[in-house]
Design a protein around this motif. Sequence first.
Motif, PDB file in Angstrom:
ATOM      1  N   ARG A 104       0.880  -1.178   0.000  1.00  0.00           N
ATOM      2  CA  ARG A 104       0.000   0.000   0.000  1.00  0.00           C
ATOM      3  C   ARG A 104       0.911   1.219   0.000  1.00  0.00           C
ATOM      4  O   ARG A 104       1.189   1.813   1.055  1.00  0.00           O
ATOM      5  CB  ARG A 104      -0.900  -0.031   1.236  1.00  0.00           C
ATOM      6  N   LEU A 105       1.382   1.580  -1.185  1.00  0.00           N
ATOM      7  CA  LEU A 105       2.440   2.577  -1.272  1.00  0.00           C
ATOM      8  C   LEU A 105       1.942   3.980  -0.971  1.00  0.00           C
ATOM      9  O   LEU A 105       2.672   4.786  -0.392  1.00  0.00           O
ATOM     10  CB  LEU A 105       3.069   2.525  -2.674  1.00  0.00           C
ATOM     11  N   GLN A 106       0.705   4.315  -1.358  1.00  0.00           N
ATOM     12  CA  GLN A 106       0.198   5.653  -1.058  1.00  0.00           C
ATOM     13  C   GLN A 106       0.015   5.843   0.443  1.00  0.00           C
ATOM     14  O   GLN A 106       0.257   6.930   0.971  1.00  0.00           O
ATOM     15  CB  GLN A 106      -1.115   5.894  -1.793  1.00  0.00           C
ATOM     16  N   GLU A 107      -0.410   4.790   1.131  1.00  0.00           N
ATOM     17  CA  GLU A 107      -0.522   4.869   2.593  1.00  0.00           C
ATOM     18  C   GLU A 107       0.855   5.052   3.225  1.00  0.00           C
ATOM     19  O   GLU A 107       1.024   5.806   4.188  1.00  0.00           O
ATOM     20  CB  GLU A 107      -1.198   3.623   3.144  1.00  0.00           C
ATOM     21  N   LEU A 108       1.861   4.368   2.674  1.00  0.00           N
ATOM     22  CA  LEU A 108       3.221   4.536   3.189  1.00  0.00           C
ATOM     23  C   LEU A 108       3.708   5.966   3.002  1.00  0.00           C
ATOM     24  O   LEU A 108       4.375   6.523   3.885  1.00  0.00           O
ATOM     25  CB  LEU A 108       4.169   3.572   2.472  1.00  0.00           C
ATOM     26  N   ALA A 109       3.382   6.578   1.862  1.00  0.00           N
ATOM     27  CA  ALA A 109       3.789   7.962   1.628  1.00  0.00           C
ATOM     28  C   ALA A 109       3.192   8.887   2.683  1.00  0.00           C
ATOM     29  O   ALA A 109       3.866   9.809   3.183  1.00  0.00           O
ATOM     30  CB  ALA A 109       3.358   8.400   0.233  1.00  0.00           C
ATOM     31  N   ILE A 110       1.925   8.639   3.036  1.00  0.00           N
ATOM     32  CA  ILE A 110       1.280   9.457   4.064  1.00  0.00           C
ATOM     33  C   ILE A 110       1.944   9.242   5.415  1.00  0.00           C
ATOM     34  O   ILE A 110       2.259  10.193   6.146  1.00  0.00           O
ATOM     35  CB  ILE A 110      -0.222   9.122   4.132  1.00  0.00           C
ATOM     36  N   ILE A 111       2.183   7.973   5.768  1.00  0.00           N
ATOM     37  CA  ILE A 111       2.790   7.661   7.070  1.00  0.00           C
ATOM     38  C   ILE A 111       4.176   8.294   7.187  1.00  0.00           C
ATOM     39  O   ILE A 111       4.494   8.940   8.199  1.00  0.00           O
ATOM     40  CB  ILE A 111       2.872   6.133   7.255  1.00  0.00           C
TER      41      ILE A 111
END
Length: 638
Positions: free
Chosen positions: A353-360
């Motif tokens: 879940r790369l977009q979630e990782l970017a947010i985190i």
Amino acid sequence: MGIGVVKGRVKELSYYIFFGLMVLAKGLGLDSGNRLYYLLSAIACICVGCKLVLTKYNYRQLGAMALLCVIAFVAYRNSGRLGIILTVLAVIGLKDMDIRKLFRLGLVIYGSAFALTVWMAKTGIRLNPLDVHVKGGTEVIRWGMGYSTGNIFHVSYFILTVFFCYTWEKRYGIKRFLLLMTGNLIVFLFSFSYTGIIVTTFYLILNFYAVKRKRLCMAERVVCQLPLPLCLIFSFAAPFLLDNPFVQELNNMMQARLAFSFYYLKNQPITLFGTRMKDVPHFWIIMDNGYVYIFMTFGIVAFVLLCAGYAMLIAKYSGIWGCRRKAGYGKKTGRSGIGGEEGDAGRLVEEERLQELAIIFSFLLYGIMEQFISNAFMNLSLLFLGEALFGACRAERPMENKWGNRELGARQWICCGGIGCIAAAAYLVIVPATEFIKVPLDSLMYVDAWSAEIKVENGENTKEALKEVMNRCKLLTQQPEAVENAIRNAGLEGKLSVEDAVAAMEYSIPIPVQSSRNYDRFRVRMLELYCGMTEDEYGLFMTQLMQMAGGAEGSILEPENVSIYRERVWKSTGEDRIEHISGEKAYMVEKNGSIAKLEHLRSGIFYGVAASVVFVLLASLYPLITNRFYMGAIRHEK
């Protein structure tokens, strides 16, 4: 409609109202010091309570929820911070909710509140907080634009970009990147938040990479595990390395945040379930590191749970830990699944879940410089912790775009940009630039002043006796006749009025006198607040005023006991700071020169951007409105 369907809709609506109200509060810049914030929080808690009652949980989930609620309640009782309660309620209420829908709702509510807050602040409807800082050797105003500080204004824009990017999903491309990056630069022009522009740029680039990158290689997955420990090591180790020249330079660049963290870690109690900070020596020593703030305010237990939750999510989202079955591989049927081999019992693939990782990762980076990461309605990455309790909190399929393919073309973007440029140019040409602007005294980091230190014979040598002499001097130096004569003798008629001179005067006992307890001197200070007065004129006025006071009947002032000097007073000098800031006087400071020219330029840019945004909205809504009228006309003909 069955009872189950009604129950499900009520359950979802309850959480939507809860989430929407809290996002609205943050979008409007409300905090615990505002009564409306508590009102919205109370209504939101009732709604999320309804959601919890209507949701079914298993025993493991109930146990975890109960543990979190107990920890949050104890931390709240010990610290007095309501945010941890609201954050836990947001996380435990996420079961059966789709985070994508929440982000869409948040985008509408938060975006509207953000635009409204900024507009009201700029037009004077709402208070527009500011700070006057020295940036690049020049004084500049950092506007809060309706939020408490310029930093929080930029944080608010960063949150808005997260809502946009996660809602756009795979539709986020170079055009949207450039659009949000332009907004980032414009917000920086008002906030002058280096942290804000750096982290927002970092997120926009990282999210672009996440959208374009389909899978991570093993090296990338390993690298994904590093940001959390690196942020923690920096936050808790760097404050104890301030003797190192490199760390000292970092501390200066970070506005003494490392030194402040060192004070709290060294001098305040470290507890399991949080505490209130006591006996802080100065109001300006603030925990601006989110990790230190959570550790000290909410305690070790809450801090460890937060770090463990983040570590688990990062491992899961990067594919290091946690798998799911690929579609088409569910049973040993002897038949091949989609793209699989015959007899395959189901292949496990990593769930990236790369977009979630970017947010985190972006919020983790922000945590080094700001304390807001403990609040789920500002730190949106905390919402993903719901998956640690309940599994996936989003639908497997991406949500359909109900607005259809209504992308603005290049001509429309150029047209909207041109309209904004025309509006900005028209403002700069038509509206005359002011020679100076007025800002509140308490917004300044420092102010220059002229001080007259007066030595007196104080036989009792007590503070009370010295204050009595100081008050007698105050009565003499604030007499209209004495001030008017001093202005006339200094040749300042037309530049300085009696009222302004009296408002700029303050009387105090210097810190060295209070420390030595030899109460033989007090100070009369006049702040340099006026345009058009030179240093010599300030000094001459103070000299004339002291002579007038010394020559008055009943005066005990002797010329040889008066020492006049110029000084720069900083807020950080504790009790010796500007006396006006105590709140007894509300006085506006006049600033001229480059700072006034910059304000005129920024105002023109603001109204140019406002015009562009209005025309972008009209261009986006026009096809929808005309389409509805067209469809309505067809139905009417039929």
